[in-house]
Design an enzyme around this catalytic site. Structure first.
Site, short mmCIF file in Angstrom:
data_model
loop_
_atom_site.label_atom_id
_atom_site.label_comp_id
_atom_site.label_asym_id
_atom_site.label_seq_id
_atom_site.Cartn_x
_atom_site.Cartn_y
_atom_site.Cartn_z
N CYS A 1 -38.69 12.44 -25.04
CA CYS A 1 -37.47 11.99 -25.71
C CYS A 1 -36.65 13.16 -26.25
O CYS A 1 -37.07 14.30 -26.23
CB CYS A 1 -37.84 11.02 -26.83
SG CYS A 1 -38.81 11.76 -28.15
N ALA B 1 -38.31 15.27 -28.74
CA ALA B 1 -39.29 16.20 -28.17
C ALA B 1 -38.61 17.47 -27.67
O ALA B 1 -39.11 18.58 -27.84
CB ALA B 1 -40.05 15.53 -27.03
N ARG C 1 -47.65 22.47 -27.14
CA ARG C 1 -46.98 23.14 -26.03
C ARG C 1 -47.51 24.54 -25.74
O ARG C 1 -47.04 25.22 -24.86
CB ARG C 1 -45.47 23.17 -26.25
CG ARG C 1 -44.85 21.80 -26.08
CD ARG C 1 -43.36 21.86 -25.86
NE ARG C 1 -42.99 22.26 -24.52
CZ ARG C 1 -42.36 23.38 -24.22
NH1 ARG C 1 -42.07 24.24 -25.16
NH2 ARG C 1 -42.04 23.65 -22.98
S1 SF4 Z 1 -41.43 9.78 -30.22
FE1 SF4 Z 1 -40.23 9.32 -32.04
S2 SF4 Z 1 -38.26 10.26 -31.67
FE2 SF4 Z 1 -39.30 10.13 -29.69
S3 SF4 Z 1 -38.67 8.21 -28.78
FE3 SF4 Z 1 -40.49 7.75 -29.97
S4 SF4 Z 1 -39.70 7.18 -31.97
FE4 SF4 Z 1 -38.08 8.18 -30.94
#
Ligand code: SF4
Ligand code: SF4
Lengths: 541, 443
Positions: A59, A62, A93
């Site tokens: 996402c 990230a 990472r």
């Molecule tokens: S990990 Fe956290 S920031 Fe990433 S998509 Fe899921 S809720 Fe959203």
């Protein structure tokens, strides 16, 4: 394998798409290209993954917190959100860091989170965030604190920027800034890279003008994240050449080096996808030219160093570069000559990242291996087709969602590093000066290029092509290896590395030799041994 | 609750749900929310089990986040069916869809309305906001929710019992199955990811890895004569066994993870009562061997100071076991909520155990720095503490990302306890040996 039923790449593609509902098939079709360099092919990229299709992508958060800001050691990174997002991005990472002194600030081993609870979701989390920032400040007195928003934060409307400003003013001696990098904001990590570039540019770059070196040549290395110690090998090389690395974005970096990075005279761009925004903005505001380089592959490294020397137009530097190459390259070539005997003709697929799927092709070529398919996880069209397509890339709702900073010349800090004329000349002699030519032009005709490959698609590819090695990440590793094909992780390097530069190349050759030639695979009877369908030699022959 | 959590000692709720769904036969998980959560959770589970873990996401966009996720969820169900053709789809929510307030049961009704002709897959769901729980509560809640959605009652099958697992390793699930079967009982074991998360190499393609509790078995839960439920430290509302008790009047035995003599005895006694058979001789022998080992090693272990951390149920059971060996648990720590272990009788076993609840690794680190400790027992996330303090870390629980064999770790039952016991003892002996000036070859 002469008795194989031969099916064409076209047929493989059809078979894969046939499983999807028609609408999805039409969409995926555009991300599936049978490469024909020079023919002006378009690939669909940076488009939302279809819901329910299992993707490699992560996402926005990230990309922002994990990728770009993660490797900087002296910023206290606080994830504002429920616990998972922060936890999962905690030291996974393998970006390494090496503080100069033991007493230097280093928060890499920490994962700070506001660990939001029910009441924060219902009544808002700003109060908790404020208190978290205060607590972190009281504990460490860091130079900087960065706040990263996760999905729920965006929804409940917490203003992380206002809270950051307020706390920054309150402390006086600590730079506090926020990132609206909620996971849903963009298509993939890529949106997070952009957001990270913006905020670092806004809040940090250009805040310290002191030139801290007497060295004549000062550069920044952009888009090198020091996975497995890559940046250390490159630091070694620049050190030998007498070139000052003002800042690396962001492997083994500190916030002070960013603050100072506008004093460099050239930006070398490794991972174009994650950091090109920074290169462009620094050019506009401070007048620093950039060039695309690739330090993955021994020959690629030599080539990149020569391009850098060419830019500085300094005979002494050129001589140093040549000296280094004559000293180090033969050693590498000696190694590869021996290993090549066992790797020549073998086939590889690379589905990873926003630049690695391209960069690592160099190393495989040095091993005389053939790339039969490649694709990125979160790249855009320009990473495939080259920056020339930029004017034609559609700006969709997702891209509009990410702020484009309005950048202007800095009246006092802008410095012309090279005349217009020289820039033009450099562009002529070096196609990657202020430019990226992309991956597709450098791949053979008939090879497959697939953007955002899904879990299901990669399994079909394995089944059809039986490559000798597949490069991706840990999420794909065990599924692929179950079928008897080794998977090399090119995110975390399988805990190996470095693979950059000259020394890194040798590490990589040895690693690939080990992986493709181990006897273990002969113990697995993969499905195709019983029912072969396609001869991998068939494609791109 | 503190303001800033530094290196949390718990993970998020949909991870627990995903683990449970991996324990259902031919089931694909969809996490309802943005794709990052699914990717992160896959990454984390794969790092531990070193096996494929496929989790789909309904991939929210900004638009979805504002206007609700129904269409995305419906689309993802459709695409999962087309590409994986599963018997079951398991849906779990994330913080985002929970914050929006998406009602999954309504969306599933809508799906059914649009697909009247379809008989499969069966769609199950659970609600797992992480701002209201951890991976542990997510795990048990999903077991509970799956059972409430699948179990039917027809006729009681006297020999069948339900085993609702805790966060066991694949190897431990196999052990539990063997033990229960050795009492001539027929277990419905749920969740059973013993194959899906610890499988062999493939000579055939599997869209979904083979293994897991079948839907048929799950729906027969209501016919069992009894349930053994390992959600020992959890509230009854998270217990599938307690649900079946309420609904179908099926007796439920809430057992702690069987580690150590006392807790194993409880488990075996339960099985003996249910089967009306004595404990098979192989287990009485295992038990005797374990006690014999306690005796032999007491000289090394007595008074050794252990810090135990991790998931509340595991911490509780390990502490109870350590008390039998002479090891002194000086600190028991969990990221689980307040009350999850302090309500139990740990302090009856030890003079003074510091109990840290709802804690993070920094709290544990602080504790270790300021107090005397000999050995650490917990997840691989404790490696920073181990490195800093120079104390050995016995890895157990979740996650174990820096050692191999997490799937095969077997600490349950008398033999499993014996494995753990030997590991602890040898680690302590090694430390003693290394710290002695003379080079003793015999210890
Ligand atoms: S990990 Fe956290 S920031 Fe990433 S998509 Fe899921 S809720 Fe959203
Ligand atoms: S948003 Fe919630 S479910 Fe998603 S990773 Fe973060 S804590 Fe976990």
């Amino acid at each position: 394998m002469s008795n194989n039923k031969k099916i064409t790449t076209e047929e493989v593609k059809e078979e894969i798409l046939a499983k999807y509902p028609p609408k999805v098939a039409r969409k995926r079709d555009k991300s599936f290209v049978i490469n024909e360099p020079g023919s002006g092919q378009e690939i669909q990229a940076n488009i939302r993954t279809v819901p329910g299709i299992i993707t490699q992508r992560g996402c926005t958060y990230a990309g922002c917190k994990g990728v770009v800001l993660g490797p900087t050691r002296d910023i206290v990174n606080i994830t504002h959100g429920p616990i998972g997002c922060g936890f999962y991005s905690w030291l996974t990472r393998r970006n390494q860091t090496l503080p100069e002194k033991e007493s230097d600030e280093n928060y890499m081993a920490y994962c700070f989170s506001t660990d939001m609870q029910d009441e924060n979701i219902v009544f808002g989390g700003e109060k908790k965030l404020r208190e978290a920032i205060q607590e972190a400040y009281d504990l460490f007195h860091p130079k900087a604190i960065a706040i990263f928003s996760t999905c729920p934060v965006g929804l409940i409307g917490d203003d992380v920027h206002a809270v950051s400003r307020e706390m920054k003013e309150k402390f006086g001696d600590c730079n506090v800034f926020g990132f609206s990098c909620e996971g849903y904001r963009g298509v993939s990590q890529s949106a997070g890279h952009h957001i990270a570039n913006n905020q670092i540019f806004k809040h940090v770059v250009g805040t310290d003008d002191t030139i801290k070196t007497t060295k004549k040549f000062r550069i920044n290395l952009l888009g090198e994240y020091n996975i497995g110690g890559d940046a250390f090998e490159l630091e070694r090389i620049f050190e030998r050449l007498g070139v000052e690395l003002v800042a690396t974005y962001s492997g083994n970096s500190t916030i002070d080096s960013f603050a100072n990075s506008h004093t460099a005279d050239l930006n070398l761009v490794m991972c174009h996808r994650s950091i090109n925004y920074m290169a462009e903005m620094m050019q506009t505001k401070y007048g620093i030219p950039w060039m695309k380089v690739n330090f993955i592959g021994a020959k690629a490294t030599a080539k990149s160093l020569r391009k850098m020397a060419l830019y500085f137009e300094d005979p002494a530097l050129s001589a140093e570069v040549e000296k280094l190459i004559t000293e180090e390259l033969p050693l590498v070539e000696k190694e590869v000559a021996e290993i090549k005997k066992r790797t020549a003709g073998k086939t590889a697929m690379l589905f990873v990242g926003g630049s690695r799927a391209h960069h690592y092709q160099e190393l495989f070529k040095e091993l005389d291996m053939r790339i039969i398919a490649a694709g990125y996880e979160f790249a855009h069209r320009d990473d495939y087709e080259g920056r020339d397509v930029l004017p034609n890339v559609k700006v969709d709702a997702d891209s509009r969602n990410i702020e484009e900073l309005k950048v202007e010349k800095d009246s006092s800090r802008y410095k012309e590093r090279a005349s217009e004329k020289k820039l033009e000349e450099l562009k002529k002699s070096n196609p990657e000066f202020q430019n990226y030519i992309g991956m597709m032009p450098e791949m053979e005709s008939g090879t497959l290029v697939i953007d955002d490959i899904s879990h299901y698609e990669s399994e079909i590819l394995i089944k059809k092509y039986q490559p000798d090695i597949f490069c991706a990440g840990i999420k794909e590793k065990y599924a692929i290896q179950k079928s008897g094909v080794p998977l090399k992780q090119l995110h975390s390097y399988d805990y190996g590395g470095p693979y950059a530069g000259f020394k890194g190349a040798v590490n990589f050759y040895k690693e690939i030799d080990r992986m493709v030639n181990t006897k273990i695979w002969s113990l697995i009877a993969p499905p195709w041994k019983k029912d072969p369908e396609i001869d991998a030699q068939y494609i791109s022959a | 609750m503190k303001d800033v959590t530094k290196n949390a000692c718990h993970l998020c709720a949909p991870l627990g749900a995903s683990l449970v769904y991996k324990g259902i036969k031919n089931c694909v998980t969809i996490l309802h929310g943005s794709q990052g959560c699914a990717t992160y959770i896959r990454r984390y589970m794969i790092g531990h089990y070193r096996e494929p873990v496929d989790i789909a996401s309904s991939s929210f966009t900004e638009h979805t986040a504002v206007f609700g996720g129904q269409e995305n969820l419906l689309k993802s169900i459709e695409n999962v069916i087309q590409t994986y053709d599963p018997d079951i789809i398991g849906i779990a929510t994330t913080c985002l869809s929970e914050t929006i307030g998406d009602d999954i049961s309504m969306i599933i009704k809508e799906y059914q309305k649009r697909n009247m002709e379809r008989t499969r897959p069966v769609i199950l769901y659970t609600s797992t906001p992480s701002y209201r729980g951890t991976h542990v509560t997510g795990f048990f809640k999903t077991i509970h929710d799956v059972v409430t959605q699948t179990s039917k009652q027809a006729v009681t099958n006297a020999g069948q019992i339900n085993i609702f697992n805790g966060l066991f390793s694949p190897a431990e699930i196999r052990v539990i199955r063997t033990i229960v079967s050795d009492f001539s009982l027929f277990p419905v074991i749920f969740p059973d990811y013993s194959d899906t998360l610890d499988g062999g190499s493939w000579n055939q393609y599997h869209p979904v890895p083979p293994g897991g509790t079948s839907l048929k078995k799950l729906s027969s839960c209501g016919n069992s004569a009894a349930s053994i439920d390992f959600s020992f430290c959890q509230k009854d509302e998270l217990s599938a066994g307690m649900f079946l008790k309420e609904k179908f009047d099926i007796p439920c035995f809430k057992n702690a993870y069987p580690i150590g003599i006392e807790l194993c005895d409880n488990f075996f006694k339960t099985l003996s009562t249910l089967s009306q058979k004595p404990v098979p001789e192989i287990y009485t022998q295992q038990r005797e061997r374990l006690i014999d080992a306690y005796v032999d090693s007491h000289k090394y272990l007595y008074g050794q100071k252990a810090v135990v951390f991790g998931e509340e149920n595991l911490v509780y059971s390990i502490c109870t076991f350590l008390a039998e060996t002479g090891i002194n648990v000086v600190c028991a720590a969990t990221g689980g909520p307040a009350g999850s272990i302090s309500g139990l009788k740990l302090n009856d076993y030890f003079n003074q155990t510091s109990i840290l609840e709802d804690c993070d690794y920094e709290d544990i680190e602080e504790w270790v720095i300021h107090n005397e400790t000999d050995i650490l027992i917990g997840s691989s996330r404790g490696n920073k503490i181990a490195k800093l303090s120079g104390k050995p870390l016995i890895r157990c629980g979740f996650p174990i990302h820096d050692r191999i064999g997490a799937s095969r770790q077997e600490f349950l039952g008398y033999n499993g306890t014996h494995n753990l016991f030997d590991q602890i003892t040898n680690t302590i002996i090694e430390r003693m040996q290394n710290s002695m000036p003379a080079n003793y070859a015999t210890m």
